[in-house]
Design an enzyme around this catalytic site. Sequence first.
Site, PDB file in Angstrom:
ATOM      1  CB  SER A  52      -0.900   0.019   1.233  1.00 44.11           C
ATOM      2  OG  SER A  52      -1.620  -1.178   1.356  1.00 44.11           O
TER       3      SER A  52
HETATM    4  N1  SAH Z   1      -0.818  -5.032   3.898  1.00 44.69           N
HETATM    5  C1  SAH Z   1      -0.028  -5.351   2.735  1.00 44.69           C
HETATM    6  C2  SAH Z   1      -0.681  -4.961   1.433  1.00 44.69           C
HETATM    7  C3  SAH Z   1      -1.839  -5.791   1.182  1.00 44.69           C
HETATM    8  S1  SAH Z   1      -2.328  -6.000  -0.496  1.00 44.69           S
HETATM    9  C4  SAH Z   1       1.364  -4.777   2.807  1.00 44.69           C
HETATM   10  O1  SAH Z   1       1.684  -4.062   3.762  1.00 44.69           O
HETATM   11  O2  SAH Z   1       2.146  -5.051   1.908  1.00 44.69           O
HETATM   12  C5  SAH Z   1      -3.697  -7.082  -0.129  1.00 44.69           C
HETATM   13  C6  SAH Z   1      -3.270  -8.489   0.195  1.00 44.69           C
HETATM   14  O3  SAH Z   1      -4.446  -9.173   0.598  1.00 44.69           O
HETATM   15  C7  SAH Z   1      -2.714  -9.249  -0.991  1.00 44.69           C
HETATM   16  O4  SAH Z   1      -1.456  -9.754  -0.683  1.00 44.69           O
HETATM   17  C8  SAH Z   1      -3.723 -10.369  -1.217  1.00 44.69           C
HETATM   18  O5  SAH Z   1      -3.147 -11.572  -1.659  1.00 44.69           O
HETATM   19  C9  SAH Z   1      -4.340 -10.505   0.170  1.00 44.69           C
HETATM   20  N2  SAH Z   1      -5.665 -11.100   0.197  1.00 44.69           N
HETATM   21  C10 SAH Z   1      -6.708 -10.895  -0.640  1.00 44.69           C
HETATM   22  N3  SAH Z   1      -7.773 -11.626  -0.276  1.00 44.69           N
HETATM   23  C11 SAH Z   1      -7.407 -12.318   0.834  1.00 44.69           C
HETATM   24  C12 SAH Z   1      -8.059 -13.274   1.677  1.00 44.69           C
HETATM   25  N4  SAH Z   1      -9.328 -13.662   1.462  1.00 44.69           N
HETATM   26  N5  SAH Z   1      -7.362 -13.785   2.721  1.00 44.69           N
HETATM   27  C13 SAH Z   1      -6.078 -13.409   2.962  1.00 44.69           C
HETATM   28  N6  SAH Z   1      -5.400 -12.515   2.194  1.00 44.69           N
HETATM   29  C14 SAH Z   1      -6.059 -11.974   1.147  1.00 44.69           C
END
Ligand code: SAH
Length: 204
Positions: A52
Site C-alpha cells: 500500500s
Molecule cells: N498489507 C499489505 C498490502 C496488502 S495487499 C502490505 O503491507 O504489503 C492485499 C493483500 O491481501 C494481498 O497480498 C492479497 O493476496 C491478500 N488477500 C486478498 N484476499 C485475501 C483473503 N481472502 N485472505 C487473505 N489474504 C487476502
Amino acid sequence: MVAEQLEQRGIRDRRVLDAMRAVERHLFIPLEYSDRAYDDGPLPIGAGQTISQPYMVALMCEVAALTGIEKVLEIGTGSGYQAAVLSRLAAWVYSIECVPELYHRAAAVLARLGVNNCSLRLGDGSEGWPEAAPFDAIVVTAAMPGIPREFLEQLSPAGRLVAPVGELELQSLVHISRKDGGWREEYFGECRFVKMTGKSGFND
Ligand code: SAH
C-alpha cells in the site's frame, strides 16, 4: 517520506510517525522497484498484489488508535510491511495472507527483521481468525464488498475495525466500533485497494 507524505497530510500520531520512520520500506519491495521504495504510492509485490501507499498504511494505523497494548488482526499480509509497522504499535499482531508466495516472503522478511510479536497464517482471511479472537483492532488491507459478520463478532468490546469497503475500483475507508448496543461507522475518505478474495470477498 514521513515529513512530506505523512506529516504534511495530517498524520499526527507520534507513535505512528515513529514506526513509519523505523520500518524500512525498501526491504519489503522487489529489487526492481527498490529505487521507488519511498515514493508516494503503492508498488507491485508479485502475484498481482501491491504494497500500500505509505500514507494509507499510516492513516489506517492512526485511525485504529493503537496504544501498545492491543491485539491486532491484519487481513492481507502482502509484503509484510504493514504488519511490521503494526508490530511496533500494538502488543501482538496476527496477519493472514492467502497467496503462498507472498506469505513465505513476508515471513522471511519479518523474521530477518527480528519481529517477534507477529503470528502469520496462510489461508483465507475473509472470515477473520476466530481461534485468536477477540481482537482490539482488525485492519483489513484488501477491498471488501461489505463487512462480514464474522469480523464484527471477533472484535473485543472496545474493538474497532478499519477497512476499505465498496466497489472493486473504489472504496471508502471505514472505521466501525460499538455504540449503544449497535455499531457506529465513521468514514475517512476514498481509497483503492486490491480486492479481497475468498468466502466473504469479491467473487468473480
Ligand atoms: N498489507 C499489505 C498490502 C496488502 S495487499 C502490505 O503491507 O504489503 C492485499 C493483500 O491481501 C494481498 O497480498 C492479497 O493476496 C491478500 N488477500 C486478498 N484476499 C485475501 C483473503 N481472502 N485472505 C487473505 N489474504 C487476502
